[in-house]
Write a protein that holds these residues in place. Structure first.
Motif, PDB file in Angstrom:
ATOM      1  N   SER A   1      11.091   4.439  -7.413  1.00  0.00           N
ATOM      2  CA  SER A   1      10.710   3.168  -6.822  1.00  0.00           C
ATOM      3  C   SER A   1       9.619   3.337  -5.780  1.00  0.00           C
ATOM      4  CB  SER A   1      11.943   2.520  -6.190  1.00  0.00           C
ATOM      5  OG  SER A   1      11.612   1.286  -5.600  1.00  0.00           O
ATOM      6  N   CYS A   2       8.786   2.330  -5.665  1.00  0.00           N
ATOM      7  CA  CYS A   2       7.694   2.354  -4.709  1.00  0.00           C
ATOM      8  C   CYS A   2       7.504   0.966  -4.100  1.00  0.00           C
ATOM      9  CB  CYS A   2       6.402   2.788  -5.400  1.00  0.00           C
ATOM     10  SG  CYS A   2       4.916   2.658  -4.387  1.00  0.00           S
ATOM     11  N   SER A   3       7.536   0.899  -2.780  1.00  0.00           N
ATOM     12  CA  SER A   3       7.246  -0.357  -2.082  1.00  0.00           C
ATOM     13  C   SER A   3       5.905  -0.210  -1.388  1.00  0.00           C
ATOM     14  CB  SER A   3       8.342  -0.675  -1.056  1.00  0.00           C
ATOM     15  OG  SER A   3       9.551  -0.950  -1.699  1.00  0.00           O
TER      16      SER A   3
ATOM     17  N   PHE B   1      -0.923   6.530   0.383  1.00  0.00           N
ATOM     18  CA  PHE B   1       0.110   7.205  -0.392  1.00  0.00           C
ATOM     19  C   PHE B   1       1.464   7.186   0.301  1.00  0.00           C
ATOM     20  CE2 PHE B   1      -1.848   9.334  -4.016  1.00  0.00           C
ATOM     21  CZ  PHE B   1      -3.195   9.201  -3.729  1.00  0.00           C
ATOM     22  N   GLY B   2       2.502   7.147  -0.519  1.00  0.00           N
ATOM     23  CA  GLY B   2       3.843   7.393  -0.032  1.00  0.00           C
ATOM     24  C   GLY B   2       4.070   8.900   0.064  1.00  0.00           C
ATOM     25  N   SER B   3       5.260   9.284   0.539  1.00  0.00           N
ATOM     26  CA  SER B   3       5.580  10.707   0.697  1.00  0.00           C
ATOM     27  C   SER B   3       5.955  11.364  -0.620  1.00  0.00           C
ATOM     28  CB  SER B   3       6.722  10.882   1.693  1.00  0.00           C
ATOM     29  OG  SER B   3       6.316  10.464   2.974  1.00  0.00           O
TER      30      SER B   3
ATOM     31  N   LYS C   1       2.630  -2.077  10.857  1.00  0.00           N
ATOM     32  CA  LYS C   1       2.715  -2.321   9.425  1.00  0.00           C
ATOM     33  C   LYS C   1       3.359  -1.116   8.765  1.00  0.00           C
ATOM     34  CE  LYS C   1      -0.484  -4.861   6.574  1.00  0.00           C
ATOM     35  NZ  LYS C   1      -1.868  -5.021   6.108  1.00  0.00           N
ATOM     36  N   ALA C   2       4.416  -1.359   7.983  1.00  0.00           N
ATOM     37  CA  ALA C   2       5.103  -0.253   7.335  1.00  0.00           C
ATOM     38  C   ALA C   2       4.194   0.361   6.277  1.00  0.00           C
ATOM     39  CB  ALA C   2       6.394  -0.755   6.695  1.00  0.00           C
ATOM     40  N   GLY C   3       4.374   1.669   6.070  1.00  0.00           N
ATOM     41  CA  GLY C   3       3.584   2.360   5.071  1.00  0.00           C
ATOM     42  C   GLY C   3       4.182   2.213   3.688  1.00  0.00           C
ATOM     43  N   VAL C   4       3.693   3.001   2.765  1.00  0.00           N
ATOM     44  CA  VAL C   4       4.207   3.002   1.403  1.00  0.00           C
ATOM     45  C   VAL C   4       5.529   3.768   1.382  1.00  0.00           C
ATOM     46  CG1 VAL C   4       3.763   3.684  -0.971  1.00  0.00           C
ATOM     47  CG2 VAL C   4       1.866   2.916   0.490  1.00  0.00           C
ATOM     48  N   THR C   5       6.525   3.155   0.827  1.00  0.00           N
ATOM     49  CA  THR C   5       7.856   3.757   0.797  1.00  0.00           C
ATOM     50  C   THR C   5       8.239   4.116  -0.624  1.00  0.00           C
ATOM     51  OG1 THR C   5       8.531   2.407   2.692  1.00  0.00           O
ATOM     52  CG2 THR C   5      10.280   3.456   1.410  1.00  0.00           C
TER      53      THR C   5
ATOM     54  N   ARG D   1       6.266  -4.619  -5.479  1.00  0.00           N
ATOM     55  CA  ARG D   1       7.028  -3.386  -5.609  1.00  0.00           C
ATOM     56  C   ARG D   1       6.914  -2.871  -7.039  1.00  0.00           C
ATOM     57  NH1 ARG D   1      12.126  -1.336  -6.789  1.00  0.00           N
ATOM     58  NH2 ARG D   1      12.843  -3.340  -7.647  1.00  0.00           N
ATOM     59  N   SER D   2       6.919  -1.566  -7.186  1.00  0.00           N
ATOM     60  CA  SER D   2       6.728  -0.996  -8.517  1.00  0.00           C
ATOM     61  C   SER D   2       7.794   0.049  -8.805  1.00  0.00           C
ATOM     62  CB  SER D   2       5.335  -0.361  -8.613  1.00  0.00           C
ATOM     63  OG  SER D   2       5.129   0.249  -9.878  1.00  0.00           O
ATOM     64  N   GLU D   3       8.088   0.205 -10.055  1.00  0.00           N
ATOM     65  CA  GLU D   3       8.984   1.257 -10.512  1.00  0.00           C
ATOM     66  C   GLU D   3       8.307   2.007 -11.652  1.00  0.00           C
ATOM     67  OE1 GLU D   3      13.442  -0.711  -9.799  1.00  0.00           O
ATOM     68  OE2 GLU D   3      12.593  -0.603 -11.819  1.00  0.00           O
TER      69      GLU D   3
END
Lengths: 112, 114
Positions: A22-24, A103-105, A1-5, A73-75
């Motif tokens: 941007s945040c996925s 969390f994303g990076s 499962k992909a993480g937060v991008t 997805r959020s911006e």
């Protein structure tokens, strides 16, 4: 499962400009939160979105805004950038508000 | 005002030693979580303890929660150089404070020296 991008990873802007980050989220996560991290103020909550609705908002000026799309997805957008907006902006997703955050990076924003 | 406050702000220990970090908070909570952050990166969830729990273990991590004192501690046993990071506690306010999201403390910067 992909993480937060989060994209972009780094951003350099000048005062007065605007920026969109941007945040996925992780697939299946409907809650997306944004935080601003600075050495002096630590992690400050910006806002949280759930199913395209802003559920909660932190104590930031109206220059900071966000939205969430139907795919979760959020911006976030910052208009009329100020030097003090230089920070690491972190996005976090979760199944719901009470669950642990993933969390994303982050996006490192520098305002010159 | 910030909900969580970590103590100490910075901690330096030798590899193999134990590291203890403390967190105090102000309002009643549903749960308390600990996160780790390596320099300039996102936070990684370590452990969650609910308000009706007093102690929880996960590998080399031990977390305690004292709701009467509104405090929690994170113990990392047999520390390794790879544990070098900043550690944050995050509290989720309870129903009386519903509407507030997780509030993070300022963090403890841990340095584990080889």
């Amino acid at each position: 499962k992909a993480g937060v991008t989060q994209t972009p990873r780094y951003l350099i802007k000048t005062r007065g400009q605007q920026v969109t980050l941007s945040c996925s989220p992780i697939s299946g996560h409907r809650s997306v939160s944004w935080y601003q991290q600075t050495p002096g103020q630590g992690l400050q909550f910006l806002f949280e979105y759930f199913s395209e609705t802003q559920r909660n908002k932190g104590n930031f000026p109206g220059r900071f805004s966000g939205r969430q799309f139907s795919n979760s997805r959020s911006e976030m957008n910052v208009s009329t950038l100020e030097l003090g907006d230089s920070a690491l902006y972190l996005c976090a997703s979760s199944l719901d508000r009470t669950e642990k955050l993933f969390f994303g990076s982050g996006t490192q924003l520098s305002v010159l | 005002s910030q909900q969580g406050e970590e103590d100490p702000q910075a901690l330096s220990i030798q590899e193999g030693e134990n590291a203890t970090m403390n967190c105090s908070y102000k309002t009643s909570i549903n749960n308390l979580q600990w996160y780790r952050q390596n320099s300039g990166r996102g936070l990684v969830h370590l452990i969650l303890i609910r308000s009706n729990e007093r102690e929880k273990h996960s590998g080399r991590l031990r977390v305690t929660l004292d709701t009467s004192k509104k405090s929690s501690s994170l113990l990392i046993t047999a520390s390794r150089a790879a544990d070098t990071a900043s550690y944050f506690c995050a509290t989720e306010p309870d129903r009386d404070n519903y509407g507030q999201n997780f509030v993070f403390g300022p963090g403890t910067r841990l340095s584990v020296l080889p």
